[in-house]
Design a protein around this motif. Sequence first.
Motif, PDB file in Angstrom:
ATOM      1  N   ASN A 149       1.183  -1.288  -0.074  1.00 52.22           N
ATOM      2  CA  ASN A 149      -0.069  -0.096  -0.093  1.00 52.22           C
ATOM      3  C   ASN A 149       0.984   1.153   0.031  1.00 52.22           C
ATOM      4  O   ASN A 149       0.577   2.143  -0.563  1.00 52.22           O
ATOM      5  N   PHE A 150       1.903   1.420   0.748  1.00 55.25           N
ATOM      6  CA  PHE A 150       2.838   2.368   0.755  1.00 55.25           C
ATOM      7  C   PHE A 150       3.558   2.385  -0.593  1.00 55.25           C
ATOM      8  O   PHE A 150       3.586   3.759  -1.180  1.00 55.25           O
ATOM      9  N   LEU A 151       3.967   1.412  -1.212  1.00 59.16           N
ATOM     10  CA  LEU A 151       4.832   1.459  -2.402  1.00 59.16           C
ATOM     11  C   LEU A 151       3.855   2.029  -3.630  1.00 59.16           C
ATOM     12  O   LEU A 151       4.129   2.674  -4.303  1.00 59.16           O
ATOM     13  N   LYS A 152       2.363   1.585  -3.560  1.00 59.00           N
ATOM     14  CA  LYS A 152       1.485   2.031  -4.394  1.00 59.00           C
ATOM     15  C   LYS A 152       1.144   3.589  -4.309  1.00 59.00           C
ATOM     16  O   LYS A 152       1.050   4.245  -5.318  1.00 59.00           O
ATOM     17  N   THR A 153       1.342   4.113  -3.026  1.00 55.79           N
ATOM     18  CA  THR A 153       1.072   5.438  -2.781  1.00 55.79           C
ATOM     19  C   THR A 153       2.242   6.402  -3.525  1.00 55.79           C
ATOM     20  O   THR A 153       1.921   7.267  -3.757  1.00 55.79           O
ATOM     21  N   ILE A 154       3.409   5.783  -3.322  1.00 56.29           N
ATOM     22  CA  ILE A 154       4.510   6.966  -3.756  1.00 56.29           C
ATOM     23  C   ILE A 154       5.330   6.384  -4.824  1.00 56.29           C
ATOM     24  O   ILE A 154       6.497   6.726  -5.350  1.00 56.29           O
TER      25      ILE A 154
END
Length: 389
Positions: A149-154
């Motif tokens: 989820n973090f990687l998708k956000t950034i």
Amino acid sequence: MYGYDWLAHKEEFIKEIRNTRNNIEFYNKLNKILGKLHDGHLYVASPSYFNYFLKLIEDEAIRDSVQIKPFIKIFKDSKKNYEKWSKLLGSVNHNYNSSLFVQTRRGQKNIKTEILEEDKITYLRVNSFLIDKDQNSKNYREEKKEIYNFLKTIKDYPYLIIDISGNVGGSSEYWIDAIVAPLIGEMGLEYLENSNDKSTYFYLLSRKGNYTKKIFGRYGIFYDEDKFRKSLVYDKLSEEMKEDFTIFEFKEDVSKQDEKYIEKLFKSNEYVNFKGKIFLIIDRATGSAATEFAMFCKETGFATLVGRSTLGHGSLPSYMRLPNSGLIVIFETGTILNRDGGSFFIEGVKPDIELDVPDTNAGYPEVRAEILKQETVELIKSLKKRSNF
């Protein structure tokens, strides 16, 4: 490495073992003696590790692997012994837990994510690559989702810092599955195809001994000194290494096995298609599976390594059963040779860019991590100014 001749103390160690007054002292003394060798992969298997191993071999693929299959019998032979050791250790340690994952993590937060500079620099820290297979991987699945989820956000940010300083390892499945696969995405195995290492084989050195030779034979490895003498790395070895060690060579290209494993994960994972530049922070407390992640980045160009050299480690973790106590000693049977003929065990993985920070901040790992993070941010800014990096 440490100015300490371990073998010279053999009689002293035997006397210390004989003078132990009970099983708890015996167990602790064994680990203390082995600890003098400064090898993170050499110790007496705890009951929690023993239970973890038994859980691992419930998986048929793991059970049949050449790294595990030769040792299943000695673990089964020690099952009753370890039930007694578990009760004994639990009776004297109120914090004892039969789960390796619980014992290791102690409820600490494993993932840290930050936006260090809006629309520019992001940060992901992973403290451990241990997967809770002894608890059906429930925690790992949650962490994997959090990372994704973090990687998708950034995914549109130009810079990502991944921090594995102080990460002593766990399982390479963690970094392959939760970090590499979603980041590489559609680019697939381009990283592996662009690897600097095109060799079919790699070599290992092992102390000469019948037990070790027997183990290597089980692993499907052969010894061919004449062939090795003609290899490029032979002339780079010290005379001591040539005299005191036996040279082994993998029959198969192990990196090809890794490629198949990673490719399988690519097909089963969601990906974010991150197109920015990745920096991996490493240090002398980065070990085991985390060191393997650093080596992967070094060989494939997946990330730029910054910090200090990692801890090295040997290869092929092996097991030996003590006949009376039933305790199992974990040890490494050899060391991989670096291209320059040096020992991977001693040298570890060297960073592409070394940061001028001390090797340790004893007792303050979070302080050290913060220093390394800030140094890396400044490095990125300076590289960007100089060359549009």
